[in-house]
Write an enzyme that holds these catalytic residues in place. Structure first.
Site, short mmCIF file in Angstrom:
data_model
loop_
_atom_site.label_atom_id
_atom_site.label_comp_id
_atom_site.label_asym_id
_atom_site.label_seq_id
_atom_site.Cartn_x
_atom_site.Cartn_y
_atom_site.Cartn_z
N CYS A 107 0.81 -1.14 0.00
CA CYS A 107 -0.02 -0.08 -0.02
C CYS A 107 0.97 1.30 0.05
O CYS A 107 2.18 1.27 0.21
CB CYS A 107 -0.88 -0.04 1.21
SG CYS A 107 -1.86 -1.53 1.48
N ARG A 110 1.65 1.71 -5.86
CA ARG A 110 1.60 0.81 -4.73
C ARG A 110 0.35 0.27 -4.52
O ARG A 110 0.24 -0.76 -3.72
CB ARG A 110 2.28 1.45 -3.64
CG ARG A 110 3.68 2.11 -3.70
CD ARG A 110 4.14 2.64 -2.45
NE ARG A 110 4.30 1.43 -1.27
CZ ARG A 110 5.36 0.91 -1.08
NH1 ARG A 110 6.26 1.06 -1.90
NH2 ARG A 110 5.22 0.17 -0.19
N TRP A 148 -3.61 -1.59 -1.50
CA TRP A 148 -3.67 -3.01 -2.27
C TRP A 148 -4.32 -3.87 -1.14
O TRP A 148 -3.52 -4.24 -0.28
CB TRP A 148 -2.44 -3.07 -2.92
CG TRP A 148 -2.22 -4.34 -3.11
CD1 TRP A 148 -1.86 -5.69 -2.64
CD2 TRP A 148 -2.52 -4.66 -4.75
NE1 TRP A 148 -1.95 -6.62 -3.60
CE2 TRP A 148 -2.20 -6.17 -4.89
CE3 TRP A 148 -2.97 -4.06 -5.82
CZ2 TRP A 148 -2.56 -6.65 -6.15
CZ3 TRP A 148 -2.99 -4.70 -6.85
CH2 TRP A 148 -2.65 -6.07 -6.87
N ASN A 175 0.58 -0.47 5.99
CA ASN A 175 0.97 -1.21 4.98
C ASN A 175 1.53 -2.38 5.44
O ASN A 175 2.38 -2.31 6.16
CB ASN A 175 1.96 -0.51 4.11
CG ASN A 175 2.60 -1.30 3.08
OD1 ASN A 175 1.89 -2.19 2.46
ND2 ASN A 175 3.86 -0.84 2.47
N GLY A 176 0.96 -3.61 5.14
CA GLY A 176 1.46 -4.96 5.70
C GLY A 176 0.45 -5.68 6.16
O GLY A 176 -0.87 -5.59 5.66
N GLU A 194 8.10 -21.14 -19.08
CA GLU A 194 8.12 -19.77 -18.82
C GLU A 194 9.35 -18.94 -19.10
O GLU A 194 9.19 -17.96 -19.56
CB GLU A 194 7.86 -20.01 -17.04
CG GLU A 194 8.00 -18.78 -16.35
CD GLU A 194 7.11 -17.58 -16.78
OE1 GLU A 194 6.01 -17.96 -17.51
OE2 GLU A 194 7.40 -16.25 -16.59
N LYS A 204 9.11 -15.51 -21.21
CA LYS A 204 9.83 -14.19 -20.86
C LYS A 204 10.36 -13.66 -21.74
O LYS A 204 10.55 -12.50 -21.98
CB LYS A 204 10.64 -14.70 -19.30
CG LYS A 204 9.76 -14.74 -18.28
CD LYS A 204 9.19 -13.49 -17.82
CE LYS A 204 8.09 -13.14 -17.06
NZ LYS A 204 7.01 -13.87 -17.53
N GLU A 216 8.42 -12.23 -24.79
CA GLU A 216 7.67 -11.25 -24.68
C GLU A 216 8.54 -10.05 -24.54
O GLU A 216 7.94 -9.01 -24.71
CB GLU A 216 6.63 -11.50 -23.65
CG GLU A 216 7.33 -11.68 -22.05
CD GLU A 216 6.20 -11.75 -21.24
OE1 GLU A 216 5.21 -11.14 -21.46
OE2 GLU A 216 6.17 -12.10 -20.23
N HIS A 262 11.62 -35.62 -31.10
CA HIS A 262 10.35 -35.73 -32.05
C HIS A 262 10.01 -34.30 -32.94
O HIS A 262 9.19 -34.02 -33.52
CB HIS A 262 9.27 -35.73 -31.12
CG HIS A 262 9.43 -36.99 -30.45
ND1 HIS A 262 9.06 -38.40 -30.96
CD2 HIS A 262 9.54 -37.31 -28.96
CE1 HIS A 262 9.26 -39.31 -30.11
NE2 HIS A 262 9.57 -38.51 -28.78
N LYS A 301 -1.00 -5.51 -19.48
CA LYS A 301 -0.56 -5.93 -18.05
C LYS A 301 -1.83 -7.08 -17.76
O LYS A 301 -1.56 -8.21 -17.52
CB LYS A 301 -0.74 -5.04 -17.02
CG LYS A 301 -0.23 -5.77 -15.69
CD LYS A 301 0.85 -6.44 -15.71
CE LYS A 301 1.10 -7.46 -14.61
NZ LYS A 301 2.29 -8.26 -14.61
C1 AGP Z 1 3.08 -12.65 -18.35
O1 AGP Z 1 4.79 -12.50 -18.30
C2 AGP Z 1 2.70 -12.42 -19.44
N1 AGP Z 1 2.42 -10.94 -19.36
C3 AGP Z 1 1.20 -13.05 -19.33
O2 AGP Z 1 1.42 -14.40 -20.07
C4 AGP Z 1 0.20 -13.16 -18.29
O3 AGP Z 1 0.90 -14.24 -17.58
C5 AGP Z 1 -1.21 -13.68 -18.89
O4 AGP Z 1 -1.77 -12.57 -19.44
C6 AGP Z 1 -2.11 -13.95 -17.58
O5 AGP Z 1 -2.52 -12.85 -16.68
P1 AGP Z 1 -3.19 -13.06 -15.46
O6 AGP Z 1 -1.95 -13.76 -14.35
O7 AGP Z 1 -3.39 -11.79 -15.03
O8 AGP Z 1 -4.43 -13.72 -15.61
#
Ligand code: AGP
Length: 608
Positions: A2, A29, A72, A98-99, A481, A485, A488, A504, A603
């Site tokens: 927060c 925050r 938050w 905050n906490g 993963e 990373k 993207e 394969h 996001k």
């Molecule tokens: C993660 O690095 C990506 N930005 C993306 O795959 C993200 O994980 C995905 O859109 C799911 O988002 P969410 O966890 O908010 O549902």
């Protein structure tokens, strides 16, 4: 996480203006609710962030001091009642926090017995009533605050005010940052220096277990046992944006560096080490149905779906329950065979990803019990699932999900213990997992302390445009993963692959220009991974190994090696992903790309 901001001054500034403007720089925050208290004008709170608060604060709202907050949510939905500042019964004492107060239930029960009336379900509210209770005996605000803080367990960064002593504001820090701003005839308290910088660059950072009192002309710092503390002020060179990033260049690096603290916050109050069990209050409401569940279908997207894959291995091996992972955008359109004995488990940092949300709704339509692992409290997925577990990872600003991924896997480990102990996992097995979980934050920190090696490696391979990530079993999802990373953030071709799948098809791509990052830590698949590495080397493919500390043999086989501490196999993804997050970060930074806002991405993907 927060945002706290408090001001006291005798320069004729209106504290309402100082505080409202300062909150803007703290919105990263927390932004689900906001509030401000001025002893001379009163308390105003609202769901939403600064814009909503400005609409509610009357024009005549003014004063020489005050406290303000951006929330938050961790305990309690983002409502006006749960927004800070919180008040005691008399409305004379106000507090922002905050906490997470761990022992708030027992304190609340005791205070209710002595007649305190609570108006929210926030853990913070007990703190201000505790100060009120101690005021009855101490009859001194500072002493009452100190007595209350000595009873509290958990984390806090707080600012509190007593209406009858408007010039004085008390701050305290335990696990959540608090910085004092030292101005001329004015002093400040904040969660980070960003709101203070327009007024003064002279600051003092509190340390855990310290309390501070500010008035317009001075500040004092002392410990919880009242012993005085003298700390020399420092001069902050950062600009406000750098201050928001804690001095790191990007939010992504800041959030990766928060990893140890995020795991601690995710585990806080939920790990029963001596019993080898997990306490997941958010699932209590689904207790009976959960015992009836004979299958779990995870629905998620992107990084969250890879956390789900790690959870599949955990739950099947240690809780003996069948699990399958479906990406939201597919599950919602296929004809899934599910019923009331199926649990549909949604994993989502934002809690707003439309494909995941629609998958939850499809599960509901087909009679499933719907559960959530969500970071954003009060988000749509959190509200529409029957029960769930919040991550407590704090806001994740960078588009690339990093700290949330660690928290998602940590929650899945807790869920594995929770369900496992209902399904035959022995106390000893649970204790082994619990102990290993407790050790994770320090082990993640060790990886973070060696991040320069990872940066050097990213620079060494910066010219490559193709990468393969391979892993097996628990680290098969980590390979995916690592690939997402890198792709993207750097817009290059990177793909994850179960190492057994190489033969394969994927191995046809391998040549001296196509490096492979192989996750080959010491686990049940180690020998198989060594064979896969030999296959790649036989085709002149460069190999970067992610290996266990002390494994000197692997270094003879590969081109480069990154080492991680060992842990039990089911928790290895939580450690192994950290170097891959850092590799992607440094690679994108070296390419001069917008690390926190990669092109074409959002996001939270709230569209089809
Ligand atoms: C993660 O690095 C990506 N930005 C993306 O795959 C993200 O994980 C995905 O859109 C799911 O988002 P969410 O966890 O908010 O549902």
């Amino acid at each position: 996480m927060c945002g706290i901001f408090a001001y006291t001054g005798s320069k004729g500034k209106n504290a309402a203006t100082v505080l409202m403007d300062g909150l803007l720089s703290l919105e990263y925050r927390g932004y689900d609710s906001a509030g401000i208290f001025l002893p001379e004008s009163g308390n105003v709170k609202t769901p939403g962030a600064v814009t909503e608060l400005r609409k509610k604060v009357p024009k005549e709202f003014k004063g020489k001091s005050g406290i303000a907050h951006l929330r938050w949510a961790t305990h309690g939905e983002p409502t006006e009642a749960n927004a800070h500042p919180h008040s005691d019964c008399t409305g004379q004492i106000m507090l922002v926090h905050n906490g997470i107060i761990e022992n708030f239930k027992e304190l609340k029960a005791r205070l209710e017995k002595t007649g305190h009336i609570f108006v929210s379900d926030s853990d913070t509210e007990i703190l201000v009533h505790l100060v009120e209770e101690h005021m009855k005996s101490e009859n001194d605000f500072e002493k009452a605050a100190l007595a209350a803080l000595n009873e509290v367990r958990g984390t806090y960064g707080i600012a509190m005010q007593y209406k009858h002593e408007p010039e004085r504001i008390i701050a305290a820090r335990m696990g959540s940052p608090i910085v004092l701003g030292l101005g001329d005839k004015e002093h400040f308290i904040a969660s980070d220096p960003s709101p203070i910088l327009p007024h003064t660059r002279t600051v003092v950072f509190l340390e855990d277990g310290e309390v501070a009192v500010i008035t317009p002309d001075k500040h004092r710092i002392f410990k919880l046992d009242s012993t005085g503390v003298h700390r020399s002020p420092e001069n902050i060179e950062w600009n406000a944006e750098e201050a928001q990033k804690g001095g790191y260049e990007h939010f992504m690096l800041k959030e990766i560096m928060e990893g140890p603290e995020v795991i601690e916050n995710t585990l806080r109050g939920r790990l029963v080490v001596d019993k080898g069990n997990a306490k997941l209050g958010g699932l209590e409401s689904a207790g009976a149905q959960l015992e009836n569940v004979d299958r779990i279908v995870v629905v998620a997207c992107g990084t969250a779906s890879y956390a789900g894959l790690v959870g599949e291995y955990m739950l099947e091996e240690h809780a003996k329950i069948p699990v399958e992972v479906e990406i939201g955008s597919e599950f919602r359109y296929k004809k899934p065979v599910i019923n009331e004995k199926t649990a549909v488990l949604a994993i989502s940092q934002s809690g707003e990803t439309l494909d995941t949300l629609e998958a939850v709704r499809e599960g509901k339509r087909r009679g499933a019990l719907t559960l959530g692992i969500v970071n954003a409290v009060g988000s749509t997925i959190a509200r529409e699932t029957d029960a769930g577990v919040y991550n407590h990872a704090g806001p994740e600003i960078s588009v690339a999900s990093t700290k949330a991924f660690l928290s998602q896997m940590t929650v899945l480990a807790l869920l594995t213990m929770f369900l496992g102990r209902l399904r035959g996992m022995t106390q000893e097995e649970g204790q082994e997992i619990a102990r290993a979980l407790k050790e994770l934050p320090a082990k993640v920190q060790r990886i973070l302390d060696n991040r320069q090696k990872i940066e050097a490696l990213a620079k060494k391979y910066i010219k490559n445009r193709d990468f393969l990530f391979i892993g097996r079993k628990y680290n098969y999802p980590v390979a995916y993963e690592g690939a997402i990373k890198l792709k993207e953030l750097s817009y290059i071709h990177a793909e994850g692959c179960g190492a057994g799948e190489m033969k394969h098809g994927p191995i046809a791509m391998i040549d001296e220009n196509f490096p492979t990052i192989a996750i080959v830590t010491k686990d049940s698949m180690y020998e198989k991974m060594i064979s896969n590495i030999h296959e790649i080397k036989a085709r002149k493919g460069p190999v970067i190994a992610l290996a266990s500390e002390g494994d000197s043999d692997i270094a003879k086989l590969v081109d480069d090696c990154l080492y991680v501490p060992e842990t039990i196999e089911m928790l290895s993804p939580i450690l192994n992903v950290v170097p891959l997050q850092l590799f992607a970060y440094y690679f994108a930074k070296e390419k001069g790309l917008n690390v926190d806002r990669p092109r074409n991405l959002a996001k939270s993907v709230t569209v089809e």
